[in-house]
Design a protein around this motif. Structure first.
Motif: not given
Length: 166
Positions: A126-154
């Protein structure tokens, strides 16, 4: 709202966002809490790495605003209600918060936000005005965009209209 890239990802407007001209940024959309733009089936064909950016101008006193949600699986929330953190990047029920109140932007004018999600390296940035303000690693399984909660970009809220940008 016509997709200017020619890829056919036209947006469907809900509510009454207004298009205004900003002298520095050109045409900008103004949202008043019940507005959003949905790119129907916009998650179709998304890659394993997704980056989005936007110029945002959050009104003073507004909190918990989502400016863009991808399938309700990846979004950035601005100005959280907790005094101990400000912005959050969220992916598949994993939340990574910026812990600095200096990152609250409501009433501060235009700010540039960028967020990156990498489903291969399992990293969020996550960047704010060009500065990295947050980075994280996660361990959940891959996101399958075809089965996402919504197929829309909002733009302007979650796909169900919650956490609307004001």
């Amino acid at each position: 709202m016509e997709d200017q890239s020619g890829n056919g990802y036209d947006g469907v407007i809900s509510g009454n966002p207004s298009l205004t001209v900003d002298t520095e940024r050109g045409d900008v959309m103004t949202f008043d809490g019940d507005d959003q733009i949905n790119v129907i089936n916009g998650t179709t064909g998304l890659a394993e790495e997704v980056t989005f950016t936007a110029w945002v101008n959050l009104d003073a006193g507004q909190q918990e605003q989502v400016f863009l949600s991808i399938g309700d699986e990846f979004q950035v929330m601005l100005d959280r209600t907790s005094a101990s953190y400000s912005m959050a990047i969220m992916a598949s029920n994993f939340t990574s918060n910026s812990l600095s109140s200096a990152h609250n932007i409501a009433g501060e004018g235009w700010n540039h936000i960028a967020a990156t999600f990498n489903d291969v390296s399992k990293e969020l940035y996550l960047y704010l005005n060009g500065e990295l303000i947050q980075s994280s690693t996660f361990s959940f399984s891959d996101i399958d965009w075809a089965t996402a909660t919504s197929l829309n970009i909002t733009i302007g809220a979650m796909s169900d209209g919650s956490n609307a940008f004001v």
